[in-house]
Write an enzyme that holds these catalytic residues in place. Sequence first.
Site, mmCIF file in Angstrom:
data_model
loop_
_atom_site.group_PDB
_atom_site.id
_atom_site.type_symbol
_atom_site.label_atom_id
_atom_site.label_comp_id
_atom_site.label_asym_id
_atom_site.label_seq_id
_atom_site.Cartn_x
_atom_site.Cartn_y
_atom_site.Cartn_z
ATOM 1 C CG HIS A 226 -15.747 -25.555 -25.435
ATOM 2 N ND1 HIS A 226 -15.179 -25.997 -24.273
ATOM 3 C CD2 HIS A 226 -15.167 -26.325 -26.423
ATOM 4 C CE1 HIS A 226 -14.322 -26.977 -24.531
ATOM 5 N NE2 HIS A 226 -14.295 -27.191 -25.834
ATOM 6 C CG HIS A 265 -17.845 -28.483 -16.258
ATOM 7 N ND1 HIS A 265 -17.805 -29.762 -16.738
ATOM 8 C CD2 HIS A 265 -16.798 -27.821 -16.821
ATOM 9 C CE1 HIS A 265 -16.760 -29.873 -17.557
ATOM 10 N NE2 HIS A 265 -16.144 -28.718 -17.624
ATOM 11 C CG ASP A 318 -13.768 -21.039 -19.157
ATOM 12 O OD1 ASP A 318 -12.566 -21.084 -19.464
ATOM 13 O OD2 ASP A 318 -14.647 -21.675 -19.748
HETATM 14 N N1 ACO Z 1 -25.768 -19.770 -14.565
HETATM 15 C C1 ACO Z 1 -27.032 -19.876 -14.099
HETATM 16 N N2 ACO Z 1 -27.699 -21.037 -14.075
HETATM 17 C C2 ACO Z 1 -27.076 -22.117 -14.530
HETATM 18 C C3 ACO Z 1 -25.749 -22.073 -15.045
HETATM 19 C C4 ACO Z 1 -25.095 -20.839 -15.050
HETATM 20 N N3 ACO Z 1 -23.861 -20.708 -15.509
HETATM 21 N N4 ACO Z 1 -25.387 -23.305 -15.451
HETATM 22 C C5 ACO Z 1 -26.443 -24.109 -15.232
HETATM 23 N N5 ACO Z 1 -27.447 -23.393 -14.678
HETATM 24 C C6 ACO Z 1 -28.771 -23.896 -14.285
HETATM 25 C C7 ACO Z 1 -29.463 -24.499 -15.492
HETATM 26 O O1 ACO Z 1 -30.212 -23.516 -16.172
HETATM 27 C C8 ACO Z 1 -30.327 -25.539 -14.834
HETATM 28 O O2 ACO Z 1 -31.425 -24.875 -14.233
HETATM 29 P P1 ACO Z 1 -32.879 -25.582 -14.154
HETATM 30 O O3 ACO Z 1 -32.705 -26.762 -13.256
HETATM 31 O O4 ACO Z 1 -33.746 -24.503 -13.592
HETATM 32 O O5 ACO Z 1 -33.225 -25.957 -15.571
HETATM 33 C C9 ACO Z 1 -29.454 -26.066 -13.697
HETATM 34 O O6 ACO Z 1 -28.561 -24.989 -13.395
HETATM 35 C C10 ACO Z 1 -28.663 -27.286 -14.012
HETATM 36 O O7 ACO Z 1 -27.893 -27.061 -15.166
HETATM 37 P P2 ACO Z 1 -27.159 -28.257 -15.891
HETATM 38 O O8 ACO Z 1 -28.173 -29.101 -16.604
HETATM 39 O O9 ACO Z 1 -26.337 -28.968 -14.905
HETATM 40 O O10 ACO Z 1 -26.234 -27.525 -16.937
HETATM 41 P P3 ACO Z 1 -25.727 -28.098 -18.344
HETATM 42 O O11 ACO Z 1 -24.948 -29.338 -18.112
HETATM 43 O O12 ACO Z 1 -26.844 -28.184 -19.307
HETATM 44 O O13 ACO Z 1 -24.814 -26.910 -18.853
HETATM 45 C C11 ACO Z 1 -23.014 -25.483 -19.148
HETATM 46 C C12 ACO Z 1 -23.453 -26.837 -18.600
HETATM 47 C C13 ACO Z 1 -23.343 -25.363 -20.653
HETATM 48 C C14 ACO Z 1 -21.493 -25.367 -18.988
HETATM 49 C C15 ACO Z 1 -23.745 -24.385 -18.358
HETATM 50 O O14 ACO Z 1 -23.469 -24.541 -16.990
HETATM 51 C C16 ACO Z 1 -23.382 -22.989 -18.820
HETATM 52 O O15 ACO Z 1 -23.941 -22.495 -19.800
HETATM 53 N N6 ACO Z 1 -22.433 -22.303 -18.112
HETATM 54 C C17 ACO Z 1 -22.009 -20.974 -18.504
HETATM 55 C C18 ACO Z 1 -20.982 -21.024 -19.612
HETATM 56 C C19 ACO Z 1 -19.639 -21.518 -19.127
HETATM 57 O O16 ACO Z 1 -19.110 -21.081 -18.111
HETATM 58 N N7 ACO Z 1 -19.035 -22.402 -19.932
HETATM 59 C C20 ACO Z 1 -17.707 -22.954 -19.654
HETATM 60 C C21 ACO Z 1 -17.787 -24.409 -19.355
HETATM 61 S S1 ACO Z 1 -16.212 -25.047 -18.891
HETATM 62 C C22 ACO Z 1 -15.347 -25.149 -20.329
HETATM 63 O O17 ACO Z 1 -15.856 -25.214 -21.411
HETATM 64 C C23 ACO Z 1 -13.924 -25.149 -20.196
#
Ligand code: ACO
Length: 382
Positions: A226, A265, A318
């Site tokens: 987050h 996201h 972020d």
């Molecule tokens: N880096 C690499 N791969 C990613 C990332 C990432 N940052 N985010 C998602 N993916 C991949 C997932 O592993 C998934 O792969 P798969 O299809 O092979 O399983 C695919 O992309 C789709 O992911 P989603 O299901 O759309 O992602 P989810 O909704 O579960 O997660 C989250 C969202 C937790 C924010 C994730 O993108 C993440 O961990 N990002 C990094 C942390 C981050 O930047 N957080 C800040 C969020 S914004 C905020 O809080 C203000």
Amino acid sequence: MENATNNTEVHKGLEGVIAASTKIGYVDGQAGMLNYRGYDIKTLAEQSNYEEVSFLLLYGHLPTREEYNAYATKLRELSKPDEDVYDVIRKIGAKTHPMTTLRTAVSIFAASDKAESSENLKDQEEMAIKLIATLPTIVGAIHRVYSGKEIIAPDKNLGYAANFYYMSLGVRPDPMESKIMDTALILHADHGMNASTFSAMVTISTLADMYSSVTSAISTLKGGLHGGANERALKMIQSFGTPAGAESKLRDMLERKEKIMGFGHRVYKVYDPRAKILKQYADYITQKNDRNLYETANKVEEIMINTLGSKGIFPNVDFYSGMVYNAMGFKTEIFTPIFAVGRISGWVARALEYVSDNKLFRPKAQYTGERGPLKYVPIQER
Ligand code: ACO
């Protein structure tokens, strides 16, 4: 009894579950759109300021000149917390993560309010305003102590964002720095029922007070998935060193299926509109120094979009916020507390909205354990 009904579908992380109605803000993750009370975030970022946006979130309309003056004056008058708050920051702030200090300072701050445990809605609203007014001063003081410097009192002649900048960094911002700070706070002010906002709502739904609600929200914001992502995103970009370094190291990370901080996201499956605005400011503010950092980030963005854009993975708020704060002179560990300074208005607005038509949050868990009854074996026989 858990899971007594036939409805056994589990919505892990409550994903997609609609648990409340709101008039405060709207996010369209497919269109990359965010609005507060119907006003587009881009318009607010360009034309408004944090005090006005905070009023809008709390009261549902843009203030008249009179309302604005009264609100901004009240925020200024309430901006200095009791000495107890400064004392605790001095005591623990140099060696503790700023989010932990923030959580503790807000708890101490509550002690100075005689109505701190009141369930009355008007009292809760007053607590909300006190928290909005004081959070920049508290976070500014935490930044000073964490950096080994003297705490600076608020300057009543400065606006909310400029004052926060001044109390944190010890210099008054020029108009452009002030605008960038203001915009960053506006962009973070509200964002649907995200984890920290939800935490605030869950806590107030028990009829706990606003200080408890905001303390819960701060704890939830701390995590790396987050608010903590901005800190980690910057550290990652710095560790790549150069655009060429990003090219090789990032590809390795992607091969290892690591999550890249500042990307992806839960709601946005296109470019986060807040990241778009912050990217322009990151470009501007890194002209003087940090250019290599900006160019490295650009390379990371390019590779990520080429590799994962088709899965809806784009920069989130972020990714560029940390770079902006870093160029201003903020320490990395203070990035998430800055997020809290922006988000405080959204937290309290949504907590007040929810509690004014309250229903205790109490979801269920699907029980997957032993149903028993198992035979109890005394400890000496196990
Ligand atoms: N880096 C690499 N791969 C990613 C990332 C990432 N940052 N985010 C998602 N993916 C991949 C997932 O592993 C998934 O792969 P798969 O299809 O092979 O399983 C695919 O992309 C789709 O992911 P989603 O299901 O759309 O992602 P989810 O909704 O579960 O997660 C989250 C969202 C937790 C924010 C994730 O993108 C993440 O961990 N990002 C990094 C942390 C981050 O930047 N957080 C800040 C969020 S914004 C905020 O809080 C203000």
